[in-house]
Motif scaffolding. Structure first.
Motif, PDB file in Angstrom:
ATOM      1  N   PHE A 176      32.822  58.513  45.555  1.00  0.00           N
ATOM      2  CA  PHE A 176      34.158  57.295  45.440  1.00  0.00           C
ATOM      3  C   PHE A 176      33.412  55.602  45.248  1.00  0.00           C
ATOM      4  O   PHE A 176      32.513  55.602  46.122  1.00  0.00           O
ATOM      5  CB  PHE A 176      34.766  57.658  47.241  1.00  0.00           C
ATOM      6  N   ARG A 177      34.220  55.130  44.520  1.00  0.00           N
ATOM      7  CA  ARG A 177      34.324  53.961  44.033  1.00  0.00           C
ATOM      8  C   ARG A 177      34.849  52.830  44.429  1.00  0.00           C
ATOM      9  O   ARG A 177      36.467  52.456  44.496  1.00  0.00           O
ATOM     10  CB  ARG A 177      33.883  53.733  42.214  1.00  0.00           C
ATOM     11  N   PRO A 178      35.039  52.521  45.594  1.00  0.00           N
ATOM     12  CA  PRO A 178      35.645  50.802  46.524  1.00  0.00           C
ATOM     13  C   PRO A 178      35.507  49.868  44.391  1.00  0.00           C
ATOM     14  O   PRO A 178      35.233  50.371  43.427  1.00  0.00           O
ATOM     15  CB  PRO A 178      34.783  50.157  46.858  1.00  0.00           C
ATOM     16  N   ASN A 179      37.557  50.124  45.286  1.00  0.00           N
ATOM     17  CA  ASN A 179      37.820  49.087  44.446  1.00  0.00           C
ATOM     18  C   ASN A 179      37.903  47.231  44.597  1.00  0.00           C
ATOM     19  O   ASN A 179      38.015  46.553  45.379  1.00  0.00           O
ATOM     20  CB  ASN A 179      39.775  48.869  44.405  1.00  0.00           C
ATOM     21  N   PRO A 180      36.725  45.998  44.182  1.00  0.00           N
ATOM     22  CA  PRO A 180      36.378  44.839  44.089  1.00  0.00           C
ATOM     23  C   PRO A 180      37.259  44.284  44.835  1.00  0.00           C
ATOM     24  O   PRO A 180      37.404  43.108  45.514  1.00  0.00           O
ATOM     25  CB  PRO A 180      35.161  44.895  43.291  1.00  0.00           C
ATOM     26  N   SER A 181      38.280  44.175  44.572  1.00  0.00           N
ATOM     27  CA  SER A 181      40.229  43.374  44.162  1.00  0.00           C
ATOM     28  C   SER A 181      40.732  43.689  45.795  1.00  0.00           C
ATOM     29  O   SER A 181      41.361  42.989  45.721  1.00  0.00           O
ATOM     30  CB  SER A 181      40.790  43.663  42.812  1.00  0.00           C
ATOM     31  N   ARG A 182      40.200  44.640  46.704  1.00  0.00           N
ATOM     32  CA  ARG A 182      40.972  45.183  47.605  1.00  0.00           C
ATOM     33  C   ARG A 182      40.113  45.127  48.958  1.00  0.00           C
ATOM     34  O   ARG A 182      38.664  44.967  48.699  1.00  0.00           O
ATOM     35  CB  ARG A 182      41.548  46.601  47.399  1.00  0.00           C
TER      36      ARG A 182
END
Length: 675
Positions: A168-174
């Motif tokens: 999983f790759r986190p969403n940096p905008s969240r």
């Protein structure tokens, strides 16, 4: 709203093994406990434990469009489980779907989702399965997939096209909370395995909410005869948290295989994780074509105009109204509402058909330990079920399409539902009254039995209706049914000491059970009630034996234990009849279930005020929703429990009966008479 079971199961046999060890340190114990929680997040128990089987030992049958798969033994047994698996081998099978011996798993095992797991969670899960689970020696059952799906090498090609095995790759905008929810939903929770539409190769059309296909993620799919509704833009965060923790909220009650998910998995999630999941799901834009989730519960509605004028309405009145009520509002905390229910109004009525044919159970959680059931109605004809479900889908503000009998037939063929009908009682179908020349009079008579208090307020002195004792308007075996009854009148009545008419018997109920006033024998309403009895007489003749007549008998040598009766009442009866016998009411003060004692209950002249009469009724008819007996899941207490609880509630304070001195003028008074 109902959710189907997460379709995932480890569909291949794990052959390699590793040593089973015991934790030696606090650090080891902490890692095992973390792994136990990760296993909860991944819902390993639900798929890898067969009904009645040992934990994690596999053997659960999983039907797919391509054949049958059996979940595998994932205990650390060295010969039949995963005891010889190295971490690298375990990581490969979880992320790539390739077992230690090189054979491919089927994508029924959600390795495309598990591939997104973090390394730390994978390591913790491995440690738990190897060192925190009891080894079970149980060989795996081979899959029974049809050709060409039985050729596993094809899965290598499938993986090459559809598998993204990157974590999983986190969403940096969240924020962190949103990303935690996205991680749990997309990886360990593998929610998409059921709730995301599948492509022609059985691949999930999207594995997350990003990219050109992101709008398909969690947009709803039909799986194993259930409609997995869209999870996008769910109710409020708190409502979703409540559903995942308890199995129900203001809008929905889960059932079917999703009950296993709640039972084994989500009820154990931390508050923070539940909030994260709910936050993420709420953030997703609604799925195209899916009805929006309601933001406020549907207010109680009036009974539909078609309730007593159509076959579907009369079928609902007979078989559904006792639990789901006239207003479709159900019984809060017990039986789900049908008004505004997403599974009822879904474009695809698969879940509604599945539940109607096979039955339903609430999920057992710490918040709701009591399980309530709905029996399957497979004994009804396809046309009957179609009529009833069409009525439900178009009433109380529901605006869904009709259900065709052909759709019921297809669902029946696919599900092959069993019935629990072992008796000889022929359940009359109230919908058939519409075929009679005096149908309006018959329907009025039925309504008077079903809604006596509301329709005859001057004659009913408490909160009871005829159907309080004569279940489903007198159509339930051993529930004091009306079938054949009018054939036995006039007849001698020991309590009256003379021959009485059917009208006399009806008025006896008005005066005793409903603590009210008699109905004029020449009135239109009395004639309607008698006509309803006569319609149910059918071919019965005086002297015939009618299966299911009355409420049966109970051994009067059983001595009541009042203290135990109080306990039984608290455990089994209070939820519907109140902790003090006051009955159950809605917020608007309308009665749902009747009081069992007090001024608004039956008086001491009623048959139900006698211990053994009440016990016989309770034995065969109470509580409802207790198991899968048609049509109400009714009965289930032991003889002793029935006698105990009957003694308890029948001897509570209740109105007197002024004419009690006239009873049994010639015959011996029953030993359990109240006077």
């Amino acid at each position: 709203m109902r959710f189907p079971h997460l379709f995932a199961a480890l569909g291949a046999v794990f052959l390699a093994q590793a040593p089973h060890a015991v934790a030696q340190s606090a650090q080891d114990a902490q890692l095992i406990e973390r792994g136990r929680y990760v296993a909860r997040l991944g819902d390993c128990m639900a798929c890898h434990t067969a009904t009645g089987g040992k934990a994690m030992a596999g053997g659960l049958e999983l039907k797919t469009p391509m054949g049958v798969i059996y979940s595998t033994n994932i205990t650390p047994d060295r010969d039949t489980g995963i005891g010889k698996y190295t971490f690298e081998q375990f990581d490969r099978v979880m992320r790539k779907g390739v077992a230690a011996d090189g054979h491919n798993l089927y994508p029924a095992m959600p390795y495309p989702s598990y591939a997104r797991m973090s390394k730390d969670d994978m390591a913790a899960l491995y440690t738990y399965l190897q060192r925190g689970v009891q080894p079970v020696r149980q060989p795996n059952r081979p899959s029974a997939m049809r050709w060409p799906y039985s050729m596993r090498w094809g899965m290598s090609l499938w993986n090459g096209v559809f598998l993204d095995d990157k974590p999983f790759r986190p969403n940096p905008s969240r924020d962190t909370n949103w990303n935690r929810g996205a991680y749990l939903v997309q990886s360990l929770g593998h929610c998409g395995a059921c709730h995301t539409p599948r492509g022609i190769a059985f691949q999930e059309k999207a594995m997350d909410d990003a990219g050109s296909n992101g709008s398909a993620f969690l947009a709803g799919e039909t799986v194993e005869g259930w409609r997995a509704l869209s999870l996008r833009n769910l109710w409020s965060v708190q409502d979703t948290v409540e559903l995942l923790r308890t199995g129900q909220n203001r809008f929905a009650t889960v059932s079917g295989n999703m009950a296993d998910v709640i039972h084994h998995s989500t009820q154990y999630f931390s508050d923070a994780d539940l909030v994260a999941i709910a936050t993420y799901l709420k953030s997703l834009p609604p799925a195209k074509g899916e009805l929006p989730m309601p933001s406020t519960p549907r207010a109680p509605a009036a009974a539909p105009a078609t309730l007593y004028t159509t076959r579907g309405g009369l079928g609902y009145a007979q078989f559904c109204i006792d639990c789901h009520r006239h207003d479709g509002g159900g019984v809060p905390g017990v039986f789900p509402a049908l008004a505004g229910n997403q599974s009822v109004t879904s474009t695809d009525p698969a879940t509604l058909l599945h539940i109607t044919l096979t039955g339903w159970k609430t999920v057992q959680t710490s918040a709701h330990p009591r399980v309530y059931t709905m029996p399957g109605f497979a004994r009804l004809a396809d046309s009957e079920i179609a009529d009833i479900l069409s009525f439900v889908r178009q009433s109380w503000g529901n605006k869904a399409g009709l259900v065709e009998a052909s759709a019921v037939a297809r669902a029946r063929a696919a599900l092959n539902p069993a019935t629990t009908d072992s008796g000889k009682f022929d359940t009359p179908r109230m919908a058939k009254m519409l075929d009679a020349p005096n149908s309006a009079q018959l329907v009025r008579g039925m309504q008077l039995h079903l809604n006596t208090k509301a329709l005859l307020p001057k004659n009913v002195g408490n909160q009871l209706n005829c159907t309080s004792c004569h279940l489903n308007a007198g159509t339930v075996a051993d529930g004091s049914p009306f079938v054949g009854v009018s054939a036995f009148f006039p007849s001698y009545a020991p309590r009256a000491g003379r021959e009485i008419t059917l009208e006399d018997r009806i008025n006896g109920c008005f005066r005793r059970s409903m603590n009210g006033k008699p109905l004029p024998v020449d009135s239109a309403d009395m004639k309607a009630m008698v006509a309803y009895f006569d319609w149910m007489k059918r071919e019965t003749k005086p002297g015939d034996k009618v299966a299911g007549r009355g409420v049966g008998k109970i051994d009067q040598s059983i001595k009541p234990n009042v203290d135990n009766g109080r306990k039984v009442y608290t455990q089994q009866c209070a939820v519907c009849h109140g902790s003090n016998g006051e009955g159950l009411k809605r917020a608007d003060d309308t009665m749902i279930y009747p009081p069992l004692w007090g001024d608004q209950s039956f008086n001491i002249g009623a048959g139900m005020a006698r211990t053994y009469t009440a016990a016989a009724f309770v034995k065969r008819n109470m509580p409802v929703g207790f198991h899968e007996k048609f049509p109400l899941g009714q009965g289930g207490l032991s003889d002793q429990e029935a006698v105990d609880v009957a003694e308890y509630f029948s001897h509570q304070p209740r109105p007197d009966f002024p004419d009690k001195v006239k009873d049994w003028p010639k015959d011996k008074k029953p030993a359990d008479a109240r006077y």
